[in-house]
Design a protein around this motif. Structure first.
Motif, PDB file in Angstrom:
ATOM      1  N   THR A  28       0.818  -1.208   0.000  1.00  0.00           N
ATOM      2  CA  THR A  28       0.000   0.000   0.000  1.00  0.00           C
ATOM      3  C   THR A  28       0.858   1.268   0.000  1.00  0.00           C
ATOM      4  O   THR A  28       0.583   2.206  -0.745  1.00  0.00           O
ATOM      5  N   LYS A  29       1.905   1.280   0.813  1.00  0.00           N
ATOM      6  CA  LYS A  29       2.783   2.454   0.869  1.00  0.00           C
ATOM      7  C   LYS A  29       3.450   2.677  -0.491  1.00  0.00           C
ATOM      8  O   LYS A  29       3.524   3.814  -0.978  1.00  0.00           O
ATOM      9  N   PHE A  30       3.913   1.627  -1.101  1.00  0.00           N
ATOM     10  CA  PHE A  30       4.537   1.684  -2.418  1.00  0.00           C
ATOM     11  C   PHE A  30       3.540   2.163  -3.472  1.00  0.00           C
ATOM     12  O   PHE A  30       3.849   3.023  -4.301  1.00  0.00           O
ATOM     13  N   LEU A  31       2.326   1.637  -3.437  1.00  0.00           N
ATOM     14  CA  LEU A  31       1.304   2.003  -4.410  1.00  0.00           C
ATOM     15  C   LEU A  31       0.870   3.461  -4.241  1.00  0.00           C
ATOM     16  O   LEU A  31       0.599   4.153  -5.225  1.00  0.00           O
ATOM     17  N   ASN A  32       0.816   3.943  -3.016  1.00  0.00           N
ATOM     18  CA  ASN A  32       0.504   5.360  -2.773  1.00  0.00           C
ATOM     19  C   ASN A  32       1.566   6.271  -3.379  1.00  0.00           C
ATOM     20  O   ASN A  32       1.247   7.322  -3.932  1.00  0.00           O
ATOM     21  N   LYS A  33       2.825   5.863  -3.284  1.00  0.00           N
ATOM     22  CA  LYS A  33       3.904   6.663  -3.868  1.00  0.00           C
ATOM     23  C   LYS A  33       3.793   6.706  -5.386  1.00  0.00           C
ATOM     24  O   LYS A  33       4.034   7.742  -6.004  1.00  0.00           O
ATOM     25  N   ILE A  34       3.413   5.596  -5.990  1.00  0.00           N
ATOM     26  CA  ILE A  34       3.245   5.578  -7.442  1.00  0.00           C
ATOM     27  C   ILE A  34       2.046   6.431  -7.841  1.00  0.00           C
ATOM     28  O   ILE A  34       2.110   7.164  -8.835  1.00  0.00           O
ATOM     29  N   ASP A  35       0.952   6.361  -7.084  1.00  0.00           N
ATOM     30  CA  ASP A  35      -0.204   7.229  -7.347  1.00  0.00           C
ATOM     31  C   ASP A  35       0.210   8.698  -7.298  1.00  0.00           C
ATOM     32  O   ASP A  35      -0.170   9.482  -8.165  1.00  0.00           O
ATOM     33  N   TRP A  36       0.995   9.060  -6.282  1.00  0.00           N
ATOM     34  CA  TRP A  36       1.459  10.435  -6.151  1.00  0.00           C
ATOM     35  C   TRP A  36       2.295  10.819  -7.369  1.00  0.00           C
ATOM     36  O   TRP A  36       2.124  11.900  -7.925  1.00  0.00           O
ATOM     37  N   TYR A  37       3.192   9.930  -7.786  1.00  0.00           N
ATOM     38  CA  TYR A  37       4.075  10.219  -8.908  1.00  0.00           C
ATOM     39  C   TYR A  37       3.279  10.404 -10.207  1.00  0.00           C
ATOM     40  O   TYR A  37       3.540  11.323 -10.977  1.00  0.00           O
ATOM     41  N   ILE A  38       2.290   9.552 -10.445  1.00  0.00           N
ATOM     42  CA  ILE A  38       1.460   9.662 -11.653  1.00  0.00           C
ATOM     43  C   ILE A  38       0.753  11.012 -11.674  1.00  0.00           C
ATOM     44  O   ILE A  38       0.759  11.724 -12.680  1.00  0.00           O
ATOM     45  N   ARG A  39       0.165  11.389 -10.567  1.00  0.00           N
ATOM     46  CA  ARG A  39      -0.548  12.668 -10.510  1.00  0.00           C
ATOM     47  C   ARG A  39       0.409  13.858 -10.613  1.00  0.00           C
ATOM     48  O   ARG A  39       0.084  14.868 -11.215  1.00  0.00           O
ATOM     49  N   ARG A  40       1.603  13.739 -10.051  1.00  0.00           N
ATOM     50  CA  ARG A  40       2.598  14.809 -10.155  1.00  0.00           C
ATOM     51  C   ARG A  40       3.018  15.004 -11.614  1.00  0.00           C
ATOM     52  O   ARG A  40       3.106  16.115 -12.106  1.00  0.00           O
ATOM     53  N   ARG A  41       3.255  13.900 -12.320  1.00  0.00           N
ATOM     54  CA  ARG A  41       3.647  13.991 -13.726  1.00  0.00           C
ATOM     55  C   ARG A  41       2.509  14.560 -14.574  1.00  0.00           C
ATOM     56  O   ARG A  41       2.755  15.340 -15.491  1.00  0.00           O
ATOM     57  N   LEU A  42       1.277  14.190 -14.277  1.00  0.00           N
ATOM     58  CA  LEU A  42       0.143  14.761 -14.997  1.00  0.00           C
ATOM     59  C   LEU A  42       0.015  16.261 -14.726  1.00  0.00           C
ATOM     60  O   LEU A  42      -0.319  17.028 -15.623  1.00  0.00           O
ATOM     61  N   THR A  43       0.310  16.676 -13.492  1.00  0.00           N
ATOM     62  CA  THR A  43       0.274  18.094 -13.158  1.00  0.00           C
ATOM     63  C   THR A  43       1.335  18.862 -13.932  1.00  0.00           C
ATOM     64  O   THR A  43       1.062  19.933 -14.488  1.00  0.00           O
ATOM     65  N   LEU A  44       2.538  18.309 -13.985  1.00  0.00           N
ATOM     66  CA  LEU A  44       3.607  18.962 -14.743  1.00  0.00           C
ATOM     67  C   LEU A  44       3.239  19.051 -16.218  1.00  0.00           C
ATOM     68  O   LEU A  44       3.472  20.068 -16.874  1.00  0.00           O
ATOM     69  N   PHE A  45       2.654  17.982 -16.744  1.00  0.00           N
ATOM     70  CA  PHE A  45       2.221  17.971 -18.144  1.00  0.00           C
ATOM     71  C   PHE A  45       1.140  19.026 -18.367  1.00  0.00           C
ATOM     72  O   PHE A  45       1.189  19.796 -19.320  1.00  0.00           O
ATOM     73  N   TRP A  46       0.159  19.051 -17.475  1.00  0.00           N
ATOM     74  CA  TRP A  46      -0.958  19.993 -17.542  1.00  0.00           C
ATOM     75  C   TRP A  46      -0.439  21.437 -17.569  1.00  0.00           C
ATOM     76  O   TRP A  46      -0.835  22.248 -18.390  1.00  0.00           O
ATOM     77  N   ASN A  47       0.485  21.740 -16.655  1.00  0.00           N
ATOM     78  CA  ASN A  47       1.010  23.104 -16.556  1.00  0.00           C
ATOM     79  C   ASN A  47       1.878  23.470 -17.756  1.00  0.00           C
ATOM     80  O   ASN A  47       1.865  24.610 -18.205  1.00  0.00           O
TER      81      ASN A  47
END
Length: 76
Positions: A28-47
């Motif tokens: 779960t801890k590992f999967l949460n970090k990947i979720d965070w990373y996916i959303r961070r990359r989408l945010t960078l892409f969005w911006n």
């Protein structure tokens, strides 16, 4: 918009990771970090696509947009 990451392409990959790693209760801890990373990359892409000056601005808006578009989460 051909350059935008397609949620329909990301969801099967995310679901595959969830199916494989979701069996382990300690993942779960590992999967949460990947979720965070996916959303961070989408945010960078969005911006970047919207020529935002600050890379991490509007991160909540990008995450909400991804969620409304049906982006799956690994944890939860």
């Amino acid at each position: 918009m051909d350059d935008e990451p397609d949620i329909l392409e990301l969801n099967p990959k995310i679901q595959g990771w969830k199916n494989y790693y979701g069996l382990d209760v300690f993942a779960t801890k590992f999967l949460n970090k990947i979720d965070w990373y996916i959303r961070r990359r989408l945010t960078l892409f969005w911006n970047k696509k919207r020529n935002r000056r600050h890379k991490h601005s509007k991160s909540r808006q990008a995450a909400t947009t991804a969620e409304l578009a049906g982006l799956k989460k690994l944890a939860g």
